[in-house]
Design an enzyme around this catalytic site. Sequence first.
Site, PDB file in Angstrom:
ATOM      1  N   TYR A  44       0.730  -1.172   0.140  1.00 46.66           N
ATOM      2  CA  TYR A  44      -0.149   0.059  -0.079  1.00 46.66           C
ATOM      3  C   TYR A  44       0.890   1.170   0.060  1.00 46.66           C
ATOM      4  O   TYR A  44       1.997   1.483   0.463  1.00 46.66           O
ATOM      5  CB  TYR A  44      -0.988   0.082   1.143  1.00 46.66           C
ATOM      6  CG  TYR A  44      -0.039   0.260   2.571  1.00 46.66           C
ATOM      7  CD1 TYR A  44       0.315   1.196   3.189  1.00 46.66           C
ATOM      8  CD2 TYR A  44       0.239  -1.147   3.057  1.00 46.66           C
ATOM      9  CE1 TYR A  44       0.880   1.442   4.201  1.00 46.66           C
ATOM     10  CE2 TYR A  44       0.995  -1.035   4.430  1.00 46.66           C
ATOM     11  CZ  TYR A  44       1.322   0.408   4.885  1.00 46.66           C
ATOM     12  OH  TYR A  44       1.795   0.348   6.149  1.00 46.66           O
TER      13      TYR A  44
ATOM     14  N   HIS B 293      -2.002  -6.416  18.354  1.00 54.79           N
ATOM     15  CA  HIS B 293      -3.300  -6.369  18.269  1.00 54.79           C
ATOM     16  C   HIS B 293      -4.108  -7.644  18.447  1.00 54.79           C
ATOM     17  O   HIS B 293      -5.062  -8.081  18.167  1.00 54.79           O
ATOM     18  CB  HIS B 293      -3.695  -5.801  16.721  1.00 54.79           C
ATOM     19  CG  HIS B 293      -2.700  -4.841  16.265  1.00 54.79           C
ATOM     20  ND1 HIS B 293      -2.275  -3.922  16.932  1.00 54.79           N
ATOM     21  CD2 HIS B 293      -2.328  -4.657  14.977  1.00 54.79           C
ATOM     22  CE1 HIS B 293      -1.479  -3.017  16.176  1.00 54.79           C
ATOM     23  NE2 HIS B 293      -1.777  -3.447  14.902  1.00 54.79           N
TER      24      HIS B 293
ATOM     25  N   ASP C 215      -1.730   2.871  17.584  1.00 55.89           N
ATOM     26  CA  ASP C 215      -1.316   2.246  16.265  1.00 55.89           C
ATOM     27  C   ASP C 215      -1.466   3.699  15.080  1.00 55.89           C
ATOM     28  O   ASP C 215      -1.777   3.436  13.913  1.00 55.89           O
ATOM     29  CB  ASP C 215      -2.390   1.303  15.644  1.00 55.89           C
ATOM     30  CG  ASP C 215      -2.346   0.596  14.385  1.00 55.89           C
ATOM     31  OD1 ASP C 215      -1.023   0.451  14.075  1.00 55.89           O
ATOM     32  OD2 ASP C 215      -3.245   0.553  13.662  1.00 55.89           O
TER      33      ASP C 215
HETATM   34  O1  LIG Z   1      -3.617  -3.962   9.851  1.00 53.87           O
HETATM   35  C1  LIG Z   1      -2.856  -3.355   9.286  1.00 53.87           C
HETATM   36  O2  LIG Z   1      -2.955  -3.067   8.028  1.00 53.87           O
HETATM   37  C2  LIG Z   1      -1.567  -2.729   9.849  1.00 53.87           C
HETATM   38  C3  LIG Z   1      -0.569  -2.688   8.735  1.00 53.87           C
HETATM   39  C4  LIG Z   1       0.830  -2.390   9.583  1.00 53.87           C
HETATM   40  C5  LIG Z   1       1.875  -2.017   8.733  1.00 53.87           C
HETATM   41  O3  LIG Z   1       1.988  -2.090   7.406  1.00 53.87           O
HETATM   42  O4  LIG Z   1       2.965  -2.286   9.051  1.00 53.87           O
HETATM   43  O5  LIG Z   1       0.820  -2.427  10.695  1.00 53.87           O
HETATM   44  C6  LIG Z   1      -0.333  -2.474  11.656  1.00 53.87           C
HETATM   45  O6  LIG Z   1       0.171  -2.421  12.903  1.00 53.87           O
HETATM   46  C7  LIG Z   1      -1.346  -2.940  10.992  1.00 53.87           C
END
Ligand SMILES: O=C(O)c1cc(C(=O)O)oc(=O)c1
Length: 312
Positions: free
Chosen positions: A55, A187, A263
Amino acid sequence: MSKPTTGDFTKTPGWLDWYTGPSKPRFQVPAGSVDAHCHVFGPGAEFPYAPERKYTPCDASKAELYALRDHLGFSRNVVVQATCHGADNRAMVDALVNSGGKARGVATVKRSVTDEELQAMHAAGVRGVRFNFVKRLVDFTPKEELIEIANRIKPLGWHVVIYFEAVDLPELWDFFTTLPTDVVVDHMGRPDVSQPVDGPEFELFVKFMREHPNVWSKVSCPERLSVTGPKALNGEQNAYTDVIPFARRIVDEFPDRVLWGTDWPHPNLKDHMPDDGLLVDFIPHIATTPELQQKLLVDNPMRLYWPEEVKG
Ligand SMILES: O=C(O)c1cc(C(=O)O)oc(=O)c1
């Protein structure tokens, strides 16, 4: 707070930018509280996003992160390498070295990382590596490569942060339980909160923590896990009620092995971007006494990330 920028990169379609102008939390966090899970994104013009990323976010700089820290009443941050930067840790390390000692970090490394690079990251404040098993975020890395990395970071006193979906825990169990360091779950292992809190899926996660005293959990991201809401927006003081029993269960049963983080800047949310002030107001719903709040927000993260400052 300023508005998010994007530099020369084009954001993933539908990307939700972080919330500008978060409210002042009503819940006053204890002195010395640590936001133990947050990220920086770029800025892309200075720290380009990785070619292998899944992304492209809006920028979220260290200055914006530290302004949020102060606004919310926190004292320190743990900056976790975001997957959009791959194994290029420069943006995260830059945030640490410009934090005045108030931030530590978690890196992503490949087996080609040199001992000198690990030492330099340690000097900058890195204290862990992240292994990611969420398929929409990363390509697969062979387990033997990850074990090799875990064995190399162990002598530095670092730990391993793991991110996975609850349905994948049975398959990953043997790998996770052979890791030689402390293991911190992002999480809560992403439970499906539409299932019962005492149903088989979450029981397996509780068993994972109960049987392995080296396993810790972040009780973070209600905004990601919630199905029913209500959303942490418009002053809502009772947000994400469906997540509360899950997080509260972990905090009550493992009060010395839980961490909490915003987060921020909340990558990949699809439904809404929460008001971070209201996310802080969620904390007393899951850590229900001053003693539990002190452990969650101060004592536990200090023991893991600033052990040299913890007496006794
Ligand atoms: O669920 C997610 O999209 C996400 C992504 C990232 C990351 O791209 O590092 O980190 C997170 O803690 C959660």
